[in-house]
Design an enzyme around this catalytic site. Structure first.
Site, PDB file in Angstrom:
ATOM      1  N   GLU A  26       0.712  -1.098   0.147  1.00  0.00           N
ATOM      2  CA  GLU A  26       0.100   0.059  -0.076  1.00  0.00           C
ATOM      3  C   GLU A  26       0.930   1.373  -0.057  1.00  0.00           C
ATOM      4  OE1 GLU A  26      -2.459   1.084  -0.566  1.00  0.00           O
ATOM      5  OE2 GLU A  26      -4.224   0.043  -0.150  1.00  0.00           O
ATOM      6  N   ASP A  27       0.602   2.055  -0.561  1.00  0.00           N
ATOM      7  CA  ASP A  27       0.974   3.423  -0.424  1.00  0.00           C
ATOM      8  C   ASP A  27       0.796   4.463   0.962  1.00  0.00           C
ATOM      9  OD1 ASP A  27      -1.733   4.024  -0.379  1.00  0.00           O
ATOM     10  OD2 ASP A  27      -1.351   5.105  -2.239  1.00  0.00           O
ATOM     11  N   ASP A  46      -3.943   5.357   5.682  1.00  0.00           N
ATOM     12  CA  ASP A  46      -4.702   6.647   6.984  1.00  0.00           C
ATOM     13  C   ASP A  46      -5.738   5.421   7.585  1.00  0.00           C
ATOM     14  OD1 ASP A  46      -5.988   8.915   7.506  1.00  0.00           O
ATOM     15  OD2 ASP A  46      -6.130   9.702   5.310  1.00  0.00           O
ATOM     16  N   PHE A  75      -2.806  15.897   5.269  1.00  0.00           N
ATOM     17  CA  PHE A  75      -2.276  15.504   3.854  1.00  0.00           C
ATOM     18  C   PHE A  75      -0.675  15.413   3.262  1.00  0.00           C
ATOM     19  CE2 PHE A  75      -3.385  15.600  -0.577  1.00  0.00           C
ATOM     20  CZ  PHE A  75      -4.374  14.517  -1.096  1.00  0.00           C
ATOM     21  N   ARG A  78       1.785  12.579  -8.542  1.00  0.00           N
ATOM     22  CA  ARG A  78       2.296  10.939  -8.468  1.00  0.00           C
ATOM     23  C   ARG A  78       3.273  10.540  -8.522  1.00  0.00           C
ATOM     24  NH1 ARG A  78      -2.759   8.318  -7.038  1.00  0.00           N
ATOM     25  NH2 ARG A  78      -4.328   8.916  -8.307  1.00  0.00           N
TER      26      ARG A  78
HETATM   27  P1  IMP Z   1      -7.527   4.913   4.407  1.00  0.00           P
HETATM   28  O1  IMP Z   1      -9.243   3.951   3.991  1.00  0.00           O
HETATM   29  O2  IMP Z   1      -8.239   5.993   4.923  1.00  0.00           O
HETATM   30  O3  IMP Z   1      -6.337   4.360   4.642  1.00  0.00           O
HETATM   31  O4  IMP Z   1      -6.956   5.905   3.235  1.00  0.00           O
HETATM   32  C1  IMP Z   1      -6.483   4.728   1.955  1.00  0.00           C
HETATM   33  C2  IMP Z   1      -6.772   5.424   0.658  1.00  0.00           C
HETATM   34  O5  IMP Z   1      -6.881   7.010   0.953  1.00  0.00           O
HETATM   35  C3  IMP Z   1      -4.660   5.278   0.345  1.00  0.00           C
HETATM   36  O6  IMP Z   1      -4.488   4.230  -0.619  1.00  0.00           O
HETATM   37  C4  IMP Z   1      -5.207   6.672  -0.793  1.00  0.00           C
HETATM   38  O7  IMP Z   1      -5.215   6.462  -2.227  1.00  0.00           O
HETATM   39  C5  IMP Z   1      -5.758   7.769  -0.067  1.00  0.00           C
HETATM   40  N1  IMP Z   1      -5.536   8.582   1.089  1.00  0.00           N
HETATM   41  C6  IMP Z   1      -5.070   8.410   2.470  1.00  0.00           C
HETATM   42  N2  IMP Z   1      -4.595   9.595   3.385  1.00  0.00           N
HETATM   43  C7  IMP Z   1      -3.869  10.540   1.741  1.00  0.00           C
HETATM   44  C8  IMP Z   1      -3.133  11.579   1.404  1.00  0.00           C
HETATM   45  O8  IMP Z   1      -2.330  12.249   2.924  1.00  0.00           O
HETATM   46  N3  IMP Z   1      -2.369  12.347   0.764  1.00  0.00           N
HETATM   47  C9  IMP Z   1      -2.814  11.326  -0.614  1.00  0.00           C
HETATM   48  N4  IMP Z   1      -4.006   9.902  -1.012  1.00  0.00           N
HETATM   49  C10 IMP Z   1      -4.659   9.845   0.916  1.00  0.00           C
END
Ligand code: IMP
Length: 181
Positions: free
Chosen positions: A104-105, A108, A157, A170
């Site tokens: 995963e990138d 969050d 962010f 990206r």
């Molecule tokens: P989660 O489901 O809240 O854990 O978010 C996961 C996805 O939200 C990641 O795979 C990203 O694509 C996007 N995301 C979450 N935080 C950020 C951020 O700070 N910048 C850009 N994309 C984010």
């Protein structure tokens, strides 16, 4: 490191993690994986779009026998009242009894990863390991198991190194944080 400022659409960002620091962490994670997974014949699953850069840099340093593929979470309007359902698409290998490593990138809230792990479990892999380049511990809403983490960052962010803002940025080789004015 002197901070570099950039503008992406209407927002301003400044560098928070340099390319050099990223490379160091990617190398550390790769060498841990080369040890941990040496006899496991793992299959790596990069989650598109965000993980493409992390996955590419990491894979170049993986020296054990392994397979690599990329998956995407596609949204569709479900019939349930819960609204949008996200389905993991692109799985065309047999995952049963395999060691699966999700790349995963960023984690969050953890909701995306939770969805991915639940769906992968249905394929009955031997184990599911998770590697993420970034993790925001303060934003977590789901209990997720992270096996390899590049950086823990504040709940702000970020973009670059695969992460986007409305599809932009990206391609940046370093990670930038939103500047609040
Ligand atoms: P989660 O489901 O809240 O854990 O978010 C996961 C996805 O939200 C990641 O795979 C990203 O694509 C996007 N995301 C979450 N935080 C950020 C951020 O700070 N910048 C850009 N994309 C984010």
């Amino acid at each position: 490191m002197s901070k570099k400022r950039i503008k992406v659409l209407e927002l301003t960002f400044e560098t928070s993690i340099s390319e050099e620091k990223i490379t160091k962490e990617v190398t550390r994670i790769a060498s841990e994986m080369n040890q941990d997974l040496a006899n496991k014949n793992p299959i790596f699953l990069g989650i598109l779009n965000g993980a493409f850069m992390f996955a590419s840099d990491l894979f170049k340093q993986i020296s054990i026998p392994c397979q690599i593929t990329f998956l995407k979470l596609a949204s569709y309007e479900g019939t349930q009242s819960s609204g949008t359902v996200k389905q993991l698409i692109g799985i065309n290998q047999e995952l049963k009894d395999r060691t699966v490593v999700v790349l995963e990138d960023i984690v969050d809230t953890g909701i995306t990863l939770d969805t991915i792990v639940r769906q992968l479990s249905g394929y009955e892999p031997k184990e599911i390991l998770v590697a993420t380049m970034l993790h925001k511990p303060d934003a977590l809403q789901k209990e997720v198991k992270l096996d390899y983490v590049g950086f823990e960052i504040p709940n702000e962010f970020v973009l670059g190194y695969g992460l986007d803002y409305n599809g932009y940025a990206r391609n940046l080789p370093e990670i930038y944080t939103l500047v609040k004015d």
